[in-house]
Design a protein around this motif. Structure first.
Motif, short mmCIF file in Angstrom:
data_model
loop_
_atom_site.label_atom_id
_atom_site.label_comp_id
_atom_site.label_asym_id
_atom_site.label_seq_id
_atom_site.Cartn_x
_atom_site.Cartn_y
_atom_site.Cartn_z
N ASP A 114 11.23 -9.48 11.78
CA ASP A 114 12.33 -8.75 11.62
C ASP A 114 12.81 -8.22 10.16
N GLU A 115 12.24 -9.11 9.35
CA GLU A 115 12.64 -8.57 7.81
C GLU A 115 11.55 -9.40 7.01
N VAL A 135 11.98 -13.86 9.62
CA VAL A 135 12.01 -13.34 8.17
C VAL A 135 10.48 -13.90 7.68
N TYR A 187 19.54 -14.91 5.51
CA TYR A 187 19.78 -15.76 6.70
C TYR A 187 21.19 -15.33 7.65
N ARG A 218 23.13 -12.87 7.60
CA ARG A 218 23.09 -11.49 7.93
C ARG A 218 22.04 -11.29 9.14
N LEU A 219 20.89 -12.09 9.08
CA LEU A 219 19.86 -11.69 10.25
C LEU A 219 20.56 -12.40 11.58
N ARG A 276 23.04 -10.45 13.19
CA ARG A 276 22.62 -9.24 13.57
C ARG A 276 22.07 -9.52 14.95
N HIS A 277 21.52 -10.64 15.10
CA HIS A 277 20.67 -11.13 16.52
C HIS A 277 21.86 -11.56 17.34
N VAL A 301 17.28 -19.26 12.37
CA VAL A 301 16.50 -18.36 11.82
C VAL A 301 14.91 -18.88 11.57
N PRO A 342 16.17 -14.70 14.93
CA PRO A 342 15.47 -13.81 13.84
C PRO A 342 14.20 -14.22 13.17
#
Length: 396
Positions: free
Chosen positions: A158-159, A119, A383, A385-386, A389-390, A94, A117
């Motif tokens: 992304d977030e 953030v 982190y 979760r991101l 997801r990726h 991340v 990802p």
């Protein structure tokens, strides 16, 4: 996880962003994650000594001063490009961006290259700040530019991490649609169990009986220290020995010193500059009969939590992020953003040893809700979760 943090500011530049980065990075490192921070090189010996003791990797990039903001630095473009090439060779789970300038651009480019990802923490209420740094532009224009820039930058990641619900509402008004998660910066409660106010008073010739207020803040217009000076001016008639201690540095210091002169407060206000966060700053907090704060632009207000943890009674306004910190707090008196009401609350506290003791005793319990370990776990979960997801969505 391998975590890359990117920022245009870090210690020795003292502010809430630097503190937030250090707190989270050290906490994540203690959890077993590998953290790398890219930040400007300020060219100081103390910086080099501190970097080796942070508990995580720091990559410093050469930088230059910014003409309208000499405290901060702009990473040099050529060195940024070299760093980007090196960072592309590494694997990241991340990328966490902390500032909207060259750090943001670097993070977005790296993410595009590696499919990692991103953030970004929205640390600063730029709409309220930017006019102080670009005073030659009309205020409506600077506010419009800040909103548009915020919308553009937020849509590039992304977030978002936002320190308070109030700031989420601001971004909603801007039209930002990027998903956001509220994760305040916590504090290491173990670091805020010490401090000796009597020692600080003795070292600086302050009588133990002298009524004393303290604030800890960057000295800039948006922090509203001038308002606190007006409060002190209002209180001096009733408390002729009143002393106001100001810990911090910043571009507004010359103006504030002039205000002290104009109000005739030379014997009632003392500037102490930046104090060591592990020693003398803790002593300074505890030297106060009350901690006072009135900034209307905080996305959180870490100094309030620090004062709570140290058992210093608080008088503060509750605007933006400080409203979240002070909601249900039993260690603070909340005042209106009005000199008369603020002074009335301070006077009430100074006149009542029992009330001061009551608020002081409640402070450490209030601060427990803001411990860094719990906030770090929330960041770790985001982190994860991101990253997951990726993994499910291949980079294009």
């Amino acid at each position: 996880m391998n975590i890359l943090m990117l920022s245009d500011v870090y210690f020795p530049r003292i502010n809430g962003v630097s503190t937030s980065i250090r707190t989270f990075a050290q906490g994540l490192a203690r959890m077993g994650h590998a953290v790398t921070l890219v930040a400007p090189d300020y060219g100081t010996d103390q910086q080099s000594a501190d970097d080796g003791n942070e508990g995580f990797e720091i990559l410093r990039l050469p930088s230059r001063e910014i003409f309208f903001d000499p405290e901060d630095r702009l990473i040099k473009g050529r060195d940024l490009a070299r760093a980007e090439s090196a960072l592309r060779e590494r694997e990241w789970d991340v990328i966490h961006i902390h500032t909207p300038f060259r750090a943001h651009s670097l993070g977005v480019r790296l993410a595009r290259h590696g499919g990692w990802p991103t953030v970004e923490t929205y640390h600063t209420y730029f709409e309220e700040y930017v006019g102080h740094y670009l005073p030659w532009l009309p205020t409506p224009l600077t506010r419009l530019l800040a909103r548009r820039a915020s919308r553009y930058l937020c849509h590039g990641v992304d977030e978002l991490i936002v320190p308070s619900r109030q700031m989420v509402e601001v971004l909603d008004r801007y039209g930002v649609t990027t998903p956001s998660t509220v994760i305040p910066t916590g504090i290491d409660l173990e670091q805020f169990r010490n401090g000796d106010g009597a020692r600080f008073r003795a070292a600086h010739g302050i009588s133990p009986e002298r009524p004393t207020l303290v604030t800890v803040s960057r000295l800039s217009l948006e922090k509203n220290i001038g308002f606190l000076l007006q409060v002190v001016h209002k209180l001096v008639a009733a408390f002729p020995d009143l002393l106001f201690l100001i810990a911090g540095e910043g571009p507004d210091e010359p103006r504030l010193r002039r205000v002290v002169q104009e109000l005739g407060l030379q014997g009632h206000v003392r500037f102490f500059g930046n104090l060591d966060r592990r020693t003398t700053l803790l002593d300074a907090y505890r030297a106060g009969d009350a901690f006072v704060f009135a900034s209307p632009t905080e996305t959180q207000g870490l100094v309030l939590i620090e004062a709570m943890a140290l058992g210093v009674p608080i008088v503060s306004t509750a605007v933006m992020g400080t409203a979240t910190v002070l909601r249900d707090a039993r260690s603070a008196l909340v005042a209106d953003p009005d000199v008369e009401d603020f002074a009335r609350n301070v006077a009430r506290l100074l006149r009542s040893p029992e009330l001061r003791a009551q608020l002081a005793a409640a402070g450490p319990e209030d601060a427990r809700a803001w411990g860094s370990e719990g906030m770090g776990r929330r960041l770790e979960a985001l982190y994860a979760r991101l990253a997951q997801r990726h993994e499910l969505v291949p980079a294009t």
